[in-house]
Design an enzyme around this catalytic site. Structure first.
Site, mmCIF file in Angstrom:
data_model
loop_
_atom_site.group_PDB
_atom_site.id
_atom_site.type_symbol
_atom_site.label_atom_id
_atom_site.label_comp_id
_atom_site.label_asym_id
_atom_site.label_seq_id
_atom_site.Cartn_x
_atom_site.Cartn_y
_atom_site.Cartn_z
ATOM 1 N N LYS A 189 0.855 -1.193 0.000
ATOM 2 C CA LYS A 189 0.000 0.000 0.000
ATOM 3 C C LYS A 189 0.886 1.237 0.000
ATOM 4 O O LYS A 189 1.441 1.627 1.023
ATOM 5 C CB LYS A 189 -0.932 0.050 1.208
ATOM 6 C CG LYS A 189 -2.061 1.104 1.006
ATOM 7 C CD LYS A 189 -2.527 1.766 2.266
ATOM 8 C CE LYS A 189 -1.680 2.894 2.713
ATOM 9 N NZ LYS A 189 -1.693 4.094 1.805
ATOM 10 N N GLY A 242 6.822 5.352 8.106
ATOM 11 C CA GLY A 242 5.978 6.536 8.207
ATOM 12 C C GLY A 242 6.136 7.179 9.573
ATOM 13 O O GLY A 242 7.174 7.043 10.220
ATOM 14 N N SER A 243 5.097 7.834 10.024
ATOM 15 C CA SER A 243 5.183 8.584 11.278
ATOM 16 C C SER A 243 5.089 7.665 12.489
ATOM 17 O O SER A 243 4.512 6.571 12.430
ATOM 18 C CB SER A 243 4.061 9.621 11.346
ATOM 19 O OG SER A 243 2.809 8.994 11.554
ATOM 20 N N ARG A 245 3.310 8.237 15.104
ATOM 21 C CA ARG A 245 1.906 8.177 15.528
ATOM 22 C C ARG A 245 1.162 7.067 14.798
ATOM 23 O O ARG A 245 0.473 6.246 15.423
ATOM 24 C CB ARG A 245 1.216 9.522 15.261
ATOM 25 C CG ARG A 245 -0.247 9.566 15.700
ATOM 26 C CD ARG A 245 -0.929 10.840 15.252
ATOM 27 N NE ARG A 245 -1.046 10.924 13.816
ATOM 28 C CZ ARG A 245 -2.016 10.341 13.104
ATOM 29 N NH1 ARG A 245 -2.957 9.619 13.724
ATOM 30 N NH2 ARG A 245 -2.068 10.472 11.803
ATOM 31 N N GLY A 247 2.506 4.532 13.236
ATOM 32 C CA GLY A 247 3.114 3.261 13.615
ATOM 33 C C GLY A 247 2.501 2.702 14.881
ATOM 34 O O GLY A 247 2.237 1.492 14.995
ATOM 35 N N GLU A 265 9.451 1.522 10.882
ATOM 36 C CA GLU A 265 10.532 2.483 10.669
ATOM 37 C C GLU A 265 9.862 3.841 10.644
ATOM 38 O O GLU A 265 9.181 4.198 9.678
ATOM 39 C CB GLU A 265 11.279 2.203 9.357
ATOM 40 C CG GLU A 265 12.609 2.946 9.253
ATOM 41 C CD GLU A 265 12.512 4.322 8.644
ATOM 42 O OE1 GLU A 265 12.454 5.305 9.440
ATOM 43 O OE2 GLU A 265 12.482 4.441 7.423
ATOM 44 N N CYS A 300 13.584 11.091 6.168
ATOM 45 C CA CYS A 300 13.475 10.663 7.564
ATOM 46 C C CYS A 300 14.791 10.799 8.314
ATOM 47 O O CYS A 300 14.806 11.028 9.528
ATOM 48 C CB CYS A 300 12.956 9.227 7.656
ATOM 49 S SG CYS A 300 13.963 8.002 6.794
ATOM 50 N N GLU A 399 9.558 16.553 14.334
ATOM 51 C CA GLU A 399 9.905 16.331 12.931
ATOM 52 C C GLU A 399 9.058 17.233 12.044
ATOM 53 O O GLU A 399 7.823 17.237 12.130
ATOM 54 C CB GLU A 399 9.685 14.867 12.551
ATOM 55 C CG GLU A 399 10.148 14.554 11.147
ATOM 56 C CD GLU A 399 9.999 13.087 10.783
ATOM 57 O OE1 GLU A 399 10.891 12.554 10.113
ATOM 58 O OE2 GLU A 399 8.985 12.479 11.183
#
Length: 495
Positions: A189, A242-243, A245, A247, A265, A300, A399
């Site tokens: 996705k 991704g972020s 949050r 995750g 990650e 990142c 970030e």
């Protein structure tokens, strides 16, 4: 390298697939819903992308499971899987310029970075992983003469991979290469902001001979398709970049369903420490600029926190400001461009809020400033450097994912380590020193999954990529990546 005119000509002819890829064929979302892919450099519509949801996830998981159970891929010998993946890599190389253009159009990335980094890294990852899979052995445990203990690694089954928009092709390859090499069926996705290159990738995988249902691509939103994958009881492994949050949410969904393994990650707020024994100030300053302005700061591992020893701060800042001049936002399809457009208006507004917050908290703008959106002109922002920064500021702690650099200073090694670790993230860090002992000491004490000494972003397919703390766990790249997508099985035989 093609000229700007040649890249633009290719951009007008490159195939733009918007449908989902399930069971070896393109198809609309069950709902028929779509969302637009927008070129952030021009704000023009590129394509309509299938907005997949729970029903599409069910179809993809069913296709992936049937392919896995059939053994068409999972039961192939490692050598046969290797050969198919090497054919896949050859096709990616043959169509590398197409894939480069797709990502450049989709998320504003400079075409020069796609050609120099993303495409070759993706090919190398696929080839290296393919070559490794038939060179890994099981184990025999030490037992008595009347027993035999066998330890093997088997494919986990159905793997869902959720990837970000900043490196669409490369981040996808870091996950699908080891997952496929291990014998799994994969459902990818991509971010709804950058799905074009991986939809083309699915077509190339089929051409390479990867069986139908083994590699599927489901474009869609995270709160719909992503959530449905994380909650699905027939998904065995979920790999995510991704972020932090999101995750955390995915881990909750895994707990609410089948306790699938989730590998995260997440974000980063990487520090760069420059000591007064740095042997090349100009090189360090140039690297500091690249480490925050490359890919528009949408990286990142971007070193968005720069700490310079007090005794060299003024000299270093002058060199840094000079290096930053090379990063002026321009047309991403111009091969001379070193900084393109932010991915969308939302990201531009996020950057603007953080820059204003830095100013409000006492930061001093050394170059750049608060960006403003100009309708129809693309989402371009100036590289921004803010001095007088300290760890109590919001923009230093959080970030941003944009070209905004916080510059602070330190007096000694102990303070430098404290400042570097005083953050919830722990993905990467850069240390500049001419003292080998200091390089070792500081690298050990910095709480980051990756540390670069006298450089930034270095590594190849042999080196694991990942972090600690709120930056997640698990590793992409290297042989360690294969561990995420396999189960350990033991067989105890009485003789």
């Amino acid at each position: 390298m093609k000229t700007s005119a040649e890249w633009k000509a290719l951009s007008e002819s490159v195939p733009l697939h918007g449908q989902a890829f399930i069971g070896g064929q393109f198809q609309d979302a069950v709902s028929g819903e779509t969302f637009p892919s927008i070129n952030p450099a021009t704000e023009t519509r590129l394509a309509d992308i299938a907005s997949c949801d729970t029903a599409d996830v069910d179809l993809a998981v069913d296709a992936a499971r049937k392919a896995f159970v059939s053994g068409a891929w999972s039961d192939l010998s490692p050598g046969d899987r290797k050969r198919a993946l090497l054919r896949f890599a050859d096709l990616v190389e043959q169509h590398g310029d197409e894939l480069a253009v797709l990502d450049s159009l989709d998320m504003g990335k400079p075409i020069s970075e796609m050609v120099a980094i993303d495409v070759p890294d993706s090919i190398d990852c696929l080839r290296w992983t393919a070559e490794s899979i038939d060179k890994l052995y099981g184990e025999i445990s030490p037992t008595g003469s009347d027993t035999l203990g066998l330890i093997s690694h088997e494919p986990a089954g159905v793997v869902a991979a959720i990837t970000p928009w900043n490196y669409p092709l490369m981040m996808a390859m870091w996950k699908i290469a080891p997952a496929l090499a291990a014998g799994n069926s994969v459902i990818l996705k991509p971010s709804e902001k950058s799905a074009l290159s991986v939809l083309r990738l699915a077509e190339l995988a089929k051409e390479a001979g990867i069986p139908d249902g083994v590699f599927n691509v489901l474009p869609g939103y995270g709160h719909t398709a992503g959530k449905a994958l994380a909650l699905h009881n027939d998904v065995n492994v979920l790999a995510f970049t991704g972020s932090s949050r999101v995750g955390g949410l995915l881990m909750e969904y895994a707990g609410q369903s089948n306790l699938k393994r989730v590998w995260i990650e997440a974000g980063g707020k990487s520090p760069m420490l420059v000591f007064d024994d740095c042997e090349d100030i100009e090189k360090a300053a140039g690297t500091a600029a690249a480490a925050i302005f490359s890919n528009q700061g949408e990286v990142c591992i971007a070193c968005s926190r720069l700490y310079v020893q007090s005794s060299i701060r003024e000299r270093f800042t002058e060199a840094l400001l000079e290096a930053a001049k090379a990063y002026q936002p321009q047309d991403p399809l111009d091969p001379e461009t070193r900084m393109g457009a932010l991915v969308d208006k939302t990201q531009l507004e996020t950057v603007a809020r953080y820059v204003q917050s830095a100013i409000d908290e006492g930061g001093r703008v050394l170059t750049g400033g608060v960006p403003e959106a100009v309708p129809g002109q693309g989402y371009f922002v100036q590289p921004t450097i803010i001095g007088d920064a300290h760890n109590g500021m919001r923009f230093v702690q959080e970030e941003i994912f944009g070209p905004v650099l916080a510059v602070g200073e330190f007096s000694d090694e102990a303070e430098a380590i404290h400042l570097a670790n005083d953050n919830r993230y722990g993905l990467g860090a850069s240390v500049w020193t001419g003292n080998l002992s200091r390089a070792h000491r500081v690298s050990r004490k910095i709480q980051s999954g990756m540390v670069w000494v006298n450089g930034w972003g270095g590594g190849d397919s042999t080196m694991p990529f990942g972090g600690m703390k709120a930056s997640g766990f698990g590793r992409d790249k290297s042989l360690h990546a294969l561990e995420k997508y396999t189960d350990i099985k033991t067989v105890w035989i009485s003789l």
